[in-house]
Each structure stands twice: as structure tokens, then as C-alpha cells.
Design a protein around this motif. Structure first.
Motif, short mmCIF file in Angstrom:
data_model
loop_
_atom_site.label_atom_id
_atom_site.label_comp_id
_atom_site.label_asym_id
_atom_site.label_seq_id
_atom_site.Cartn_x
_atom_site.Cartn_y
_atom_site.Cartn_z
N GLY A 20 0.81 -1.20 0.00
CA GLY A 20 0.00 0.00 0.00
C GLY A 20 0.85 1.25 0.00
O GLY A 20 2.04 1.24 -0.29
N SER A 21 0.22 2.36 0.32
CA SER A 21 0.87 3.66 0.23
C SER A 21 1.46 4.06 1.57
O SER A 21 1.24 3.42 2.60
N SER A 22 2.19 5.18 1.56
CA SER A 22 2.55 5.83 2.80
C SER A 22 1.28 6.42 3.42
O SER A 22 0.22 6.42 2.80
N TYR A 23 1.40 6.96 4.62
CA TYR A 23 0.21 7.48 5.29
C TYR A 23 -0.48 8.57 4.47
O TYR A 23 -1.70 8.61 4.35
N GLN A 24 0.33 9.45 3.88
CA GLN A 24 -0.26 10.53 3.09
C GLN A 24 -0.76 10.07 1.73
O GLN A 24 -1.60 10.75 1.14
N GLY A 25 -0.24 8.96 1.20
CA GLY A 25 -0.80 8.43 -0.04
C GLY A 25 0.17 8.13 -1.15
O GLY A 25 -0.22 7.59 -2.18
N ALA A 26 1.45 8.52 -1.02
CA ALA A 26 2.42 8.19 -2.07
C ALA A 26 2.79 6.71 -1.99
O ALA A 26 2.84 6.13 -0.90
N VAL A 27 3.07 6.11 -3.13
CA VAL A 27 3.44 4.69 -3.19
C VAL A 27 4.88 4.57 -3.68
O VAL A 27 5.19 4.96 -4.80
N PRO A 28 5.83 4.04 -2.88
CA PRO A 28 5.64 3.63 -1.49
C PRO A 28 5.75 4.80 -0.51
O PRO A 28 5.21 4.76 0.58
N TYR A 29 6.49 5.86 -0.91
CA TYR A 29 6.61 7.10 -0.13
C TYR A 29 7.33 8.08 -1.03
O TYR A 29 7.72 7.76 -2.16
N PHE A 30 7.53 9.31 -0.56
CA PHE A 30 8.29 10.28 -1.33
C PHE A 30 8.96 11.27 -0.39
O PHE A 30 8.34 11.73 0.57
N THR A 31 10.23 11.59 -0.67
CA THR A 31 11.00 12.53 0.14
C THR A 31 11.42 13.72 -0.72
O THR A 31 12.36 13.63 -1.50
N PRO A 32 10.70 14.84 -0.61
CA PRO A 32 11.06 16.02 -1.40
C PRO A 32 12.31 16.71 -0.88
O PRO A 32 12.67 16.58 0.29
N VAL A 33 12.97 17.47 -1.77
CA VAL A 33 14.19 18.21 -1.45
C VAL A 33 14.17 19.51 -2.23
O VAL A 33 13.69 19.54 -3.36
N GLY A 34 14.71 20.59 -1.64
CA GLY A 34 14.94 21.80 -2.43
C GLY A 34 14.32 23.06 -1.88
O GLY A 34 13.89 23.14 -0.72
N VAL A 35 14.25 24.08 -2.73
CA VAL A 35 13.77 25.41 -2.37
C VAL A 35 12.26 25.46 -2.56
O VAL A 35 11.76 25.28 -3.66
N TYR A 36 11.50 25.71 -1.47
CA TYR A 36 10.04 25.69 -1.61
C TYR A 36 9.38 27.05 -1.37
O TYR A 36 8.15 27.17 -1.48
N ALA A 37 10.16 28.07 -1.04
CA ALA A 37 9.61 29.42 -0.86
C ALA A 37 10.60 30.43 -1.45
O ALA A 37 11.76 30.10 -1.71
N PRO A 38 10.18 31.68 -1.68
CA PRO A 38 11.04 32.64 -2.38
C PRO A 38 12.39 32.88 -1.70
O PRO A 38 12.53 32.81 -0.48
N VAL A 39 13.37 33.18 -2.56
CA VAL A 39 14.71 33.61 -2.12
C VAL A 39 14.83 35.08 -2.53
O VAL A 39 14.53 35.45 -3.66
N SER A 40 15.27 35.93 -1.59
CA SER A 40 15.29 37.37 -1.85
C SER A 40 16.56 38.03 -1.33
O SER A 40 17.16 37.58 -0.35
N LEU A 41 16.92 39.12 -2.00
CA LEU A 41 17.89 40.07 -1.46
C LEU A 41 17.10 41.15 -0.73
O LEU A 41 16.14 41.71 -1.28
N VAL A 42 17.47 41.44 0.50
CA VAL A 42 16.79 42.47 1.29
C VAL A 42 17.78 43.61 1.50
O VAL A 42 18.74 43.49 2.29
N TYR A 43 17.59 44.71 0.77
CA TYR A 43 18.40 45.91 0.96
C TYR A 43 17.76 46.75 2.05
O TYR A 43 16.55 47.01 2.01
#
Length: 859
Positions: A165-188
Motif C-alpha cells: 500500500g501507500s505511505s500514510y499521506q498516499g504516495a506509493v511507497p513514499y516520497f522525500t522532497p528536497v529543495g527550495v520551496y519558498a522565495p529567495v530574496s535580497l533584502v536591501y
């Protein structure tokens, strides 16, 4: 003045240790899997939850590169809104540091490093490898999941015990995301800067509004101005009313601070959805030095008063408000990047279902400011949990300190929102440990640290230690909140809990969603649906492959055996969906009426949340809204049980008719109720009376003992109309299970009036189902009501919601044939009607095919 420059362009990606060319990044933010998908290196199957070929993403290191222009010589910070999760950050050949908390932004001072042309590298460490390197104490064995040594969502990691079956959330068999998920900014930024802020709008007992401003910062500013304005209520450009005041900050050796209160006479109030307007004040705060604005803050706030006599018994602006809604998982699992189009569809479905509250689940992910701003605008209250999940946590200093930083950041970020109702210490952290019989390691985080932070930074909001929590044990129904696992557990006092923060049953999604997400036949050869000794598979294996087996979804179904046996997929989907819907109705009506026995502590439950509200991946489990954002019987059952004014029959030692009023005003009108024979449609008993139900109360309207005995082929009905004759509530109920009943083949007449579908039934119609298709695509339709019963002669108007411009709409009763009608949003609402065309098929199911075993000709 301070400015934000988002780094959207110039990004590329490669797998660490490989000599392949860099992959260009089309849009940022984007996680590794999003970029691989855009380049055709992951198929659509991955986004549907078949993730075996994507497991290498979480098992590998990845490198992002960004080339960008900078303003050398200016004060500047590099800001990362969300990194998943462990990343070493390098700018122009120098390491800035490491980020290792998914829930916290990362910020680095780069004033001395910034050049006109710059190169940024983000080296993401494999979360699977990183987890294996973390400190582990022998005492945690059997109590703590190893993935909890990493501050990242626990459902992103492989299950400790792999199974079918799937993982608890529903991916088969599971999934591990990686990376940038929100904006990257220069703050002057300038030397004079706002570093901390707390803006609170409140209403005093005498009705005065108070705008409280607390701020701290750096530099030596001359003054600070506060502009506030209520936009016009008429929406025609008429100026609203506002004010501006100027204050001189208190300057010391460490910077500056200010604490002021502005009195606002008779402020327009912010109300929860269904109780009034969501009046919001636009607030602009500017920091000045030498005639120049150095920093500016823009926020919206709402004036409202909140009282709570006992946990969850709320009065907002003096009116009783019961909480109806759902537990919100992440809106999708294939990326943690926010998707506003899914958010908009979700909010539309939440409003349509009469929900006023969303529970932000502690095992989920941070949501951006835009989400809470939309809650403010729509009047959707927020139950906000800190990010702890099921079971014990490492009682290490590292994890404890990270959790404290996360909580401080979250409280500071969200506390100005009028929609934010309460803080909660996480999901099932204590209950999970109790369930496993383990020591609740890490309990100090939510029993000591989180409440201290909430009290210090946001003392006027209620802090709830965990969900569930209260009473003699964590999931004690008599106090606090309850997760209703009565489908797999038996426990005392379950009938009238104080508050239901999770009510769970399971059923598959609609047919076209199920067909899209499974592998193999939807009705495999040899499958019968029978449950025999030695086999508990009431669903085909192709369906169960998309279910988390250890979550015991097979045992969490409603009483599907009360419905006719299935001969095909359509029948089986109806059987499970109808059973789920019946349980929602039974329990929802029961807790809204409440117990009148003096020894029952809670009386009427203070609120009711569905679990889960939406699927994160395509899955066969419990969500009322599936991954494709389609609503089935459970969704529309919630809509009806959450109706602000509700008629319902209580069938215990007698049959009693109740009216529950959880609207914002008194409910008054005339109710007509009685008995009718299901097949003939003849009314056998009828009564009528005037009623008046106070706001926030439930009233017993009549005991139907004088009906004496009657055939179980009859159904109960009640119709409430207001004093102007408008239909407020309709209730149809049964006194026997469905598989014992016969239903007539109802004829349905359809009319299309603009974006309204008018349905008329010539006989009693059981479970009228509305589906649509546009150029052969069945996805994306949303109707104001669906899967409802209709009385003989009843005329029902259903609004077509969402963004469908045209298509064909099909309408059928569960035990009858289909009718279809053309729909075009551009057609005028001048009374022009379109003729319904009769389909040749009849029976059950989404496409009008299926058995007719209990259809009976009408008179």
C-alpha cells in the motif's frame, strides 16, 4: 528605503557528484522534483503518487546555482523563505552557513560579500543520509520515530515498517522532497529598520476600538507614522474612514522601541463567516529619518472581541460561535511549493460546505501569508498547530531549541490576523505515545515551551496543549477535544464529546478520480465485494494499493453493509460513500442537538471538524475532498450537517424533531413535517407549527409519539420556511436501513437558468447525483449541492460554482435513469430554458449505468 528583490531568474540545478550539464530552472521557487518534472525526467505518474522511480531524489545530494546582479556597497541580507531541509549556502566562494530546519526561514548578512555579479550555491544534503547521522539514544527505541531527529515533516520519510500500500499521506511507497520551496530574496535595508512588530486590533467592553502598536528596531529614527483606514463598504470607490498619527520612538543604546495605543471610535467589526462582514483596516507604518522613509510595514487587521468561558465555547463580538470545518493537510504532496490555484478552489469548497474554521494540522507544512490573508478576507477562523506530529519526540536540547525558534517565528508572523483563533501544541503527540504505551518523550516542548511562548508573545489567545488533549487521558471526550476513532476503539463518554477535532470514516473518491489514480482494473475479474471468513478485503486490491494498510481504513468505513450489495464499481463507490455520508449525518446531528442529561458534562459539542478535509496525494482513505479537489457524498453530507439552521430527527426512545440554530441571528418561521410513503409518495401524517429558536441554541420542536406505529416503508420529512416563505432547511430521514427499502424510478425535469440548474422530481428521488463534463473532461465541476434526496413535486435550485464556462450536466437519482442538459455560463438569465435530453441508460453510478435491483415503478 528597505526593498526586497526576489531572485526568480538565473537558477540551475544538478545532482551532486555528477558531470552532467546544469538543468535550467523555469520558475522559482521550485524543488528538485519540480525541476526534473519540467525537464521530462519524471513522468505524470509521479504526480499521481507512483513514486518508486523518484526515491533517488531524497537519497541524493543536490546543488542549486544562481547567478544574479547586486548593488555593491549597500546593506543587504540574503533571505530564504523555505529550504527543504539541510542546505549549505555559499556566496561568491564563501560559506555563509547551514540551514537545517524546514519550518524556519534562513537569513544571512551579505553586505560585505555582495558584488555587481554574484554566484550563489545551495548544496542540499540527502535528508535520508542526514537522518542516519543524527544523535540517537537507546531509550528512544520503540517510542520515537528516527525521522523526528530532523526538523522536516515526518511523512516525507520512509515508513519505518514497509508494507503493501501507500505511505500514510498516499504516495506509493513514499516520497522525500528536497529543495527550495519558498522565495529567495535580497533584502536591501537602511540603518533605521523595523525588526519586531506586534499590531493588535481589539474591542473593549464599552465598544471602543483600540489599535495597539508595539515595535522595536535599529538605528536612531526621528519619528514613526501610523496610517490606518477602513476601505469603503459599498465597493463603489467611496472613501472609507481613516486616520494618521505620528509618534517619536524611544531611542536607546541598542536601537529604538515604541508602544502606543490608538483609540478608534465605533470601529466596523470583523466577523467570522456567516455572522457578518469581514471589515478589515489597512495599516501602514512608516519609519522616518531626516525627511526620508527608511522602512515601511503594511498589514491588515480586524477589530473583534473573543471570549471563551470553557475551552472551545466561543463568543465572538458577543455571539455564540460553534466551530465547523476540517483538518487541513498539505494541499499536495509532490511539492511543498505553494499553489494558489489549489488554495482558491479549496476556499470555494470550504465556503460552499458551510465551514467557518480550518485546523492547520501539526503534521503539515507552513502556509504563506497569502493563505491567512485569504482567511481574514473570507472570515474563516484558524486553529493553528505548531509542527509536532503523532507520538513522542527526542528530548534532546537541539530539537527542543529548534522547536522553540519555530514557535516564536510562527507566533510573531501570524498574531495580527483576526482569523487566527487559537494556538495548539501539535497533532496526537501525547495521544500517540499513550496509544503505543510509550513514554511521551519531548512532552516539555508542548507542555512548557510552547505555552510560555504563546503567553509571552500573544497572551490574549487560547493555547491548547495538543490535539487531542484534556481530561483523564489525552483523548478523553469529556474535556478538551476528541479524535473519534470509535470505528476501531471503544471508549466511554463518546456520544457527546466536548469538541470533535477529528471525525473519521473512510470511502474511495469519485469514480473518475479513482480511475485516474489506480493501476489495473477498477473492477478486477473475480472480485465480488463479499467479506468472507479469513478475508477482510471489502475493496479490490487495485483500490487498496492506494490506501495505507496500517491505518486500518478497512475498519474505518461506515456501515456499508446497510446498503445493497455491489455488482460493479459504481455500486461499490455508492455503497461506501453513502455509508460515510450517513455516519457524518448521524454523528453531526447528534452532537449538534447535544445531550440533555445533567450528568453528561459537555451538553452540546462546541464544534466538529472532519478528518481529513483534503487528500495530499491521490488516496483511498478518509478525505471529504479528494486530491483532484472533487467532492463526493461525504463532502456534501458535511455541507448539510453544517447548515447554520438545521432540522433533524432524533430516533431513540421516541422520534423527536429538533431545530438547531448556529447562525448569527434568531431563527423563526413555520415548519411542516410528517410521514410519506417512499414508493407512492403519499403523505400519511402531517403537522405544522410556528417556531422561534434563539441564536446558538437547539430546541425540541415536537415528540412524534402521537404518530403511533407506522410502516418502515415510510420516511420522515420536515421543511422549515422563514417568515417570508423562503425555504431554510429540509430534512428527509428513514427508519430502516437502505437495503430493506424500495425506491421509485423518479422522473427528473431539468431547466437551466444562467448558472442555476433547476430540478423537479415527480416521485421521491433517492440521492440525486449531478455530474458534468466539458469536452469529455469530468474534472473540476462544483455544485452548490449534490447527492441529496428530493420529495415528490419538490423544486430544487442548484448553483453551478467554479470556473466552468460550458459543458453537459447529467442528473440522476441513485435508483433511476439519467437526464442531461447543456450549460453555458454566458447564457442570459432571462428565463430562457434548455430542454433536457434523456439518456438511454439507467441505474446507479457516475455514468448512469448499473443495477436496478430495487427500483420500483411509480404509481
Amino acid at each position: 528605503m528597505k526593498t526586497n528583490v526576489e531572485l526568480k531568474d538565473g537558477w540551475s540545478l544538478k545532482k551532486a557528484g555528477e558531470d552532467r550539464e546544469w538543468l535550467s530552472v523555469r520558475n522559482m521557487p521550485a524543488q528538485v522534483q519540480d525541476i526534473l518534472y519540467d525537464h521530462g525526467l519524471l513522468s505524470e505518474e509521479f504526480r499521481l503518487g507512483w513514486c518508486e522511480k523518484a526515491l533517488f531524489i531524497g537519497e541524493s545530494d543536490w546543488i542549486y546555482r544562481c547567478c544574479f546582479a547586486g548593488e555593491k556597497g549597500r546593506k543587504c541580507r540574503l533571505f530564504f523563505g523555505g529550504l527543504d531541509t539541510v542546505a549549505d549556502i555559499w556566496l561568491n566562494g564563501r560559506k555563509l552557513g547551514r540551514s537545517e530546519d524546514f519550518y524556519l526561514p534562513a537569513e544571512f548578512e551579505v553586505s560585505d560579500l555582495l558584488e555587481e555579479n554574484n554566484t550563489l550555491y545551495l548544496h542540499f544534503i540527502s535528508p535520508i543520509s542526514y537522518m542516519g547521522e543524527q544523535e540517537w539514544k537507546e531509550k528512544w527505541n520503540g517510542s520515537v520515530l528516527r525521522c523526528k531527529t530532523v526538523r522536516k515533516p515526518i511523512h516525507d520519510f520512509p515508513p519505518e515498517k514497509m508494507e503493501k500500500g501507500s505511505s500514510y499521506q498516499g504516495a506509493v511507497p513514499y516520497f522525500t522532497p528536497v529543495g527550495v520551496y519558498a522565495p529567495v530574496s535580497l533584502v536591501y535595508y537602511e540603518e533605521e529598520e523595523i525588526k519586531e512588530d506586534f499590531i493588535q486590533a481589539r474591542v473593549e467592553e464599552d465598544g471602543r476600538g483600540v489599535l495597539s502598536i508595539e515595535m522595536r528596531g535599529t538605528g536612531r529614527p526621528d519619528h514613526l507614522t501610523v496610517h490606518w483606514n477602513f476601505p469603503s463598504e459599498d465597493g463603489n470607490g467611496t472613501p472609507g474612514r481613516g486616520q494618521m498619527q505620528s509618534f517619536r520612538p524611544e531611542v536607546n543604546g541598542y536601537g529604538w522601541s515604541i508602544r502606543e495605543e490608538i483609540e478608534v471610535e465605533d470601529p466596523p467589526l470583523w466577523w467570522p463567516r456567516g455572522f457578518g462582514r469581514q471589515n478589515l483596516a489597512d495599516i501602514c507604518i512608516e519609519l522616518w529619518k531626516n525627511g526620508k522613509v527608511c522602512d515601511r510595514l503594511l498589514k491588515r487587521a480586524g477589530f473583534r472581541s473573543v471570549e471563551m468561558d470553557v475551552p472551545f465555547a466561543y463568543r465572538i463580538n458577543g455571539k455564540k460561535v460553534r466551530l465547523f470545518g476540517g483538518s487541513l493537510d498539505p494541499l499536495q504532496g509532490y511539492t511543498h511549493c505553494y499553489q494558489p490555484e489549489r488554495e482558491q478552489r479549496l476556499f470555494e469548497m470550504v465556503e460552499n460546505a458551510n465551514m467557518n474554521t480550518l485546523r492547520i494540522w501539526g503534521e503539515g507544512i507552513p502556509l504563506p501569508d497569502a493563505f491567512y490573508e485569504e482567511c481574514d478576507r473570507r472570515g474563516i477562523l484558524v486553529w493553528q498547530e505548531f509542527f509536532l506530529g503523532h507520538g513522542a519526540y527526542p528530548d534532546s536540547q537541539k530539537i527542543r531549541e529548534l522547536c522553540k525558534k519555530e514557535a516564536e517565528f510562527l507566533v510573531r508572523r501570524l498574531r495580527h490576523h483576526p482569523s487566527l483563533l487559537l494556538w495548539c501544541g501539535g497533532n496526537e503527540t501525547l495521544m500517540g505515545a499513550e496509544f503505543q504505551g510509550c513514554c511521551p518523550y519531548g512532552k516539555e516542548i508542548f507542555l512548557e515551551d510552547f505555552p510560555e511562548i504563546a503567553q509571552r508573545l500573544d497572551k490574549d489567545r487560547y493555547y491548547h496543549p495538543n490535539s487531542p488533549y484534556g481530561g483523564e487521558w489525552a483523548n478523553d471526550p469529556r474535556a478538551g477535544d476528541l479524535h473519534t476513532y470509535d470505528c476501531v476503539w471503544e471508549y466511554p463518554y463518546k456520544s457527546y464529546p466536548n469538541f470533535i477535532s477529528e471525525h473519521i470514516r473512510t470511502a474511495p473518491p469519485v469514480k473518475h478520480s479513482l480511475e485516474k489514480m489506480i493501476h489495473g482494473d477498477i473492477w478486477p475479474k473475480g472480485f465480488t465485494g463479499q467479506v468472507l471468513d479469513g478475508s477482510s478485503n471489502s475493496m479490490p486490491d487495485t483500490w487498496l494499493e492506494r490506501s495505507h494498510i496500517s491505518a486500518q481504513g478497512q475498519r474505518k468505513t461506515g456501515d456499508y453493509w446497510e446498503f445493497y450489495d455491489a455488482e460493479n464499481a459504481e455500486d461499490l463507490l455508492y455503497r461506501f460513500g453513502a455509508a460515510y455520508g450517513k455516519e457524518i449525518r448521524r454523528y453531526g446531528e447528534q452532537v449538534r442537538i447535544g445531550s440533555r442529561e445533567p450528568e453528561v458534562y459537555s451538553g452540546r459539542s462546541k464544534g466538529y471538524f472532519a478528518c481529513k478535509l483534503v487528500d495530499t496525494w491521490p488516496k483511498v482513505y478518509c478525505a471529504a475532498i479528494d486530491f483532484f479537489q472533487e467532492g463526493y457524498i461525504p463532502y456534501y453530507s458535511l455541507k448539510r450537517v453544517f447548515s447554520p439552521v438545521l432540522l433533524c430527527f432524533q430516533k431513540e426512545e421516541s422520534i423527536r424533531l429538533w431545530c438547531v440554530n448556529d447562525s448569527g441571528e434568531e431563527a423563526a418561521g413555520s415548519v411542516r413535517y410528517g410521514l410519506f410513503h417512499i414508493v407512492s409518495g403519499q403523505i400519511q401524517k402531517v403537522k405544522e407549527k410556528k417556531i422561534s429558536v434563539p441564536q446558538g441554541d437547539a430546541v425540541l420542536l415536537d415528540d412524534l409519539a402521537d404518530f403511533r406505529f407506522f410502516s418502515k416503508d415510510c420516511a420522515l420529512f420536515a421543511v422549515l420556511c422563514d417568515e417570508k416563505g423562503n425555504e431554510v432547511s429540509v430534512c428527509i430521514d428513514y427508519v430502516d436501513i437502505e437495503r430493506h427499502l424500495k425506491f421509485p424510478n423518479a422522473g427528473l425535469k431539468l431547466e437551466m437558468r444562467g448558472d442555476e440548474l433547476v430540478i423537479t422530481a415527480d416521485r421521491f428521488a433517492r440521492c440525486v447525483q449531478i455530474t458534468g463534463e466539458q469536452d469529455g473532461d469530468p474534472f473540476g465541476w462544483l455544485f452548490s449541492d449534490n447527492y441529496f434526496d428530493m420529495l415528490p413535486g419538490q423544486r430544487k435550485t442548484v448553483k453551478i460554482l467554479g470556473n466552468k464556462e460550458y459543458g453537459t450536466i447529467c442528473v440522476k437519482a441513485q435508483y433511476g435513469g439519467c437526464e442531461k442538459i447543456r450549460y453555458n455560463r454566458e447564457d442570459k438569465t432571462d428565463g430562457t430554458n434548455f430542454t433536457a435530453e434523456r439518456l438511454e441508460t439507467a441505474g446507479t453510478g457516475q455514468q448512469g449505468t448499473g443495477h436496478r435491483k430495487n427500483a420500483v415503478p411509480g404509481p
